[in-house]
Design a protein around this motif. Sequence first.
Motif, PDB file in Angstrom:
ATOM      1  N   LEU A  71       0.873  -0.840   0.045  1.00 13.41           N
ATOM      2  CA  LEU A  71       0.180   0.115   0.114  1.00 13.41           C
ATOM      3  C   LEU A  71       1.212   1.496  -0.101  1.00 13.41           C
ATOM      4  CD1 LEU A  71      -3.089   1.083   0.639  1.00 13.41           C
ATOM      5  CD2 LEU A  71      -2.302   0.954   2.600  1.00 13.41           C
ATOM      6  N   LYS A  72       0.485   2.102  -0.498  1.00 15.61           N
ATOM      7  CA  LYS A  72       1.276   3.594  -0.872  1.00 15.61           C
ATOM      8  C   LYS A  72       1.565   4.167   0.984  1.00 15.61           C
ATOM      9  CE  LYS A  72       1.200   8.257  -1.676  1.00 15.61           C
ATOM     10  NZ  LYS A  72       0.307   9.406  -2.108  1.00 15.61           N
ATOM     11  N   GLN A  73       2.895   4.222   0.776  1.00 17.89           N
ATOM     12  CA  GLN A  73       2.670   4.840   2.162  1.00 17.89           C
ATOM     13  C   GLN A  73       2.355   6.607   2.910  1.00 17.89           C
ATOM     14  OE1 GLN A  73       7.195   3.507   4.199  1.00 17.89           O
ATOM     15  NE2 GLN A  73       7.958   4.246   2.010  1.00 17.89           N
ATOM     16  N   GLY A  74       2.009   6.129   3.775  1.00 22.77           N
ATOM     17  CA  GLY A  74       1.052   7.407   4.227  1.00 22.77           C
ATOM     18  C   GLY A  74       0.404   7.105   5.349  1.00 22.77           C
ATOM     19  N   VAL A  75      -0.517   8.419   6.072  1.00 25.27           N
ATOM     20  CA  VAL A  75      -1.203   8.028   7.066  1.00 25.27           C
ATOM     21  C   VAL A  75      -2.811   8.167   6.946  1.00 25.27           C
ATOM     22  CG1 VAL A  75      -2.190   9.307   8.884  1.00 25.27           C
ATOM     23  CG2 VAL A  75       0.882   9.679   8.633  1.00 25.27           C
ATOM     24  N   TYR A  76      -3.700   6.708   6.808  1.00 28.80           N
ATOM     25  CA  TYR A  76      -5.076   6.644   6.915  1.00 28.80           C
ATOM     26  C   TYR A  76      -5.812   6.626   7.760  1.00 28.80           C
ATOM     27  CZ  TYR A  76      -2.819   4.944   2.574  1.00 28.80           C
ATOM     28  OH  TYR A  76      -1.922   4.832   1.532  1.00 28.80           O
ATOM     29  N   SER A  77      -6.817   7.511   7.694  1.00 28.41           N
ATOM     30  CA  SER A  77      -8.504   6.819   9.214  1.00 28.41           C
ATOM     31  C   SER A  77      -7.910   5.292   8.206  1.00 28.41           C
ATOM     32  CB  SER A  77      -9.575   8.304   8.458  1.00 28.41           C
ATOM     33  OG  SER A  77      -9.987   7.614   7.596  1.00 28.41           O
ATOM     34  N   GLY A  78      -8.938   4.703   9.769  1.00 32.73           N
ATOM     35  CA  GLY A  78      -9.408   3.493   8.677  1.00 32.73           C
ATOM     36  C   GLY A  78     -10.285   2.989  10.227  1.00 32.73           C
ATOM     37  N   THR A  79     -10.325   1.478  10.259  1.00 32.15           N
ATOM     38  CA  THR A  79     -10.937   1.282  11.391  1.00 32.15           C
ATOM     39  C   THR A  79     -10.243  -0.539  11.385  1.00 32.15           C
ATOM     40  OG1 THR A  79     -12.131  -0.155   9.814  1.00 32.15           O
ATOM     41  CG2 THR A  79     -12.777   1.279  11.071  1.00 32.15           C
ATOM     42  N   LEU A  84      -4.721  10.793   3.608  1.00 30.68           N
ATOM     43  CA  LEU A  84      -4.970  11.076   4.453  1.00 30.68           C
ATOM     44  C   LEU A  84      -3.772  12.583   4.674  1.00 30.68           C
ATOM     45  CD1 LEU A  84      -5.688  11.120   8.210  1.00 30.68           C
ATOM     46  CD2 LEU A  84      -7.370  11.408   6.388  1.00 30.68           C
ATOM     47  N   ARG A  85      -2.797  12.003   4.814  1.00 30.10           N
ATOM     48  CA  ARG A  85      -1.337  12.391   4.500  1.00 30.10           C
ATOM     49  C   ARG A  85      -0.355  11.394   4.075  1.00 30.10           C
ATOM     50  NH1 ARG A  85       1.945  12.434   9.786  1.00 30.10           N
ATOM     51  NH2 ARG A  85       0.298  12.358  11.271  1.00 30.10           N
ATOM     52  N   GLU A  86       0.813  12.404   3.653  1.00 32.19           N
ATOM     53  CA  GLU A  86       2.165  11.400   3.012  1.00 32.19           C
ATOM     54  C   GLU A  86       2.587  11.442   5.236  1.00 32.19           C
ATOM     55  OE1 GLU A  86       3.346  10.879   0.717  1.00 32.19           O
ATOM     56  OE2 GLU A  86       1.533  12.154  -0.538  1.00 32.19           O
TER      57      GLU A  86
END
Length: 295
Positions: free
Chosen positions: A202-210, A261-263
């Motif tokens: 998956l693309k490295q980064g910060v995500y919202s999720g569960t 959300l962001r890099e």
Amino acid sequence: MLKVLRGKETVSQPCALLLGGFDGFHIGHETLLERANTTGLPVGLTTISGGKQGGDLFTFPEREEIFKRLGFSFVWEIEFSESFRNTTAEDFLSALFRLIDAKAIFCGKDFRFGKDALGTPELLEKLAPCPVAALPLKTEGNEKIATGTVKKLLSAGDLQRVNRILSGGFFVRGIVERGRGVGHTYGFPTLNLSYPKEKFALKQGVYSGTVKTDEGVFPAIVNFGARPTFGVDERKAEAYLKGFQGDLYGKTVEIYPRRFLREIQTFPSQEALKEQLGRDVMSLEEEYDQIRTER
């Protein structure tokens, strides 16, 4: 109960069979399953690990969870070894029909199998001891729904489209490891999983999720990749679970990223990182408030 076939285990009960690599299951594959379910027979499928550029969408244990949820009776798990790569299409089918008593077979029109991918749906129809249905591929817009499509979206971090295409959405399943404990020091304790080496990145980064746990499902901020603020280059999945209190070390969880959300970035201090995480959590709260409103 999903029966997992490895080696020479057999399925002697008459069944319907989906043929393909199936390192995941998407809305195109669902057409095959819908047709197979009309037979009234138990439905199984084949799944192949390895041999794909960049890795597989899901590991074998992750796939088993997917196939259970979809109601499959069995899965034949195949490792893409040198021996398997050199198996002719005819020999593959011979082995298949010795192991599985298929009374109906379903595949996509682009299904290829055997050494040098010389096996085709036409050859399958000729050699199979039962009816074969090779179904047309599903499209979205002008693009074919395929594993390659999903991989391109994962590389771009477009989890919203990925989760519309993949049955059950994209996730990482694993056992919670003991991390460095740094998150506790600034009020954001996290759980840590190793990202499987065989799994497509998956693309490295910060995500919202569960995050799905034995205690329930919790909204989460998820970091995929390195943690440069702390000089950590190893690829990990790290998640802060909003509203969770307890100990998950050694337990199996599933992390579901929902929205990029962001890099990943290097912060000048832990305090700066803490402030950014506070903003991330605020964004998470707003997102889930919106979801509750839509419901």
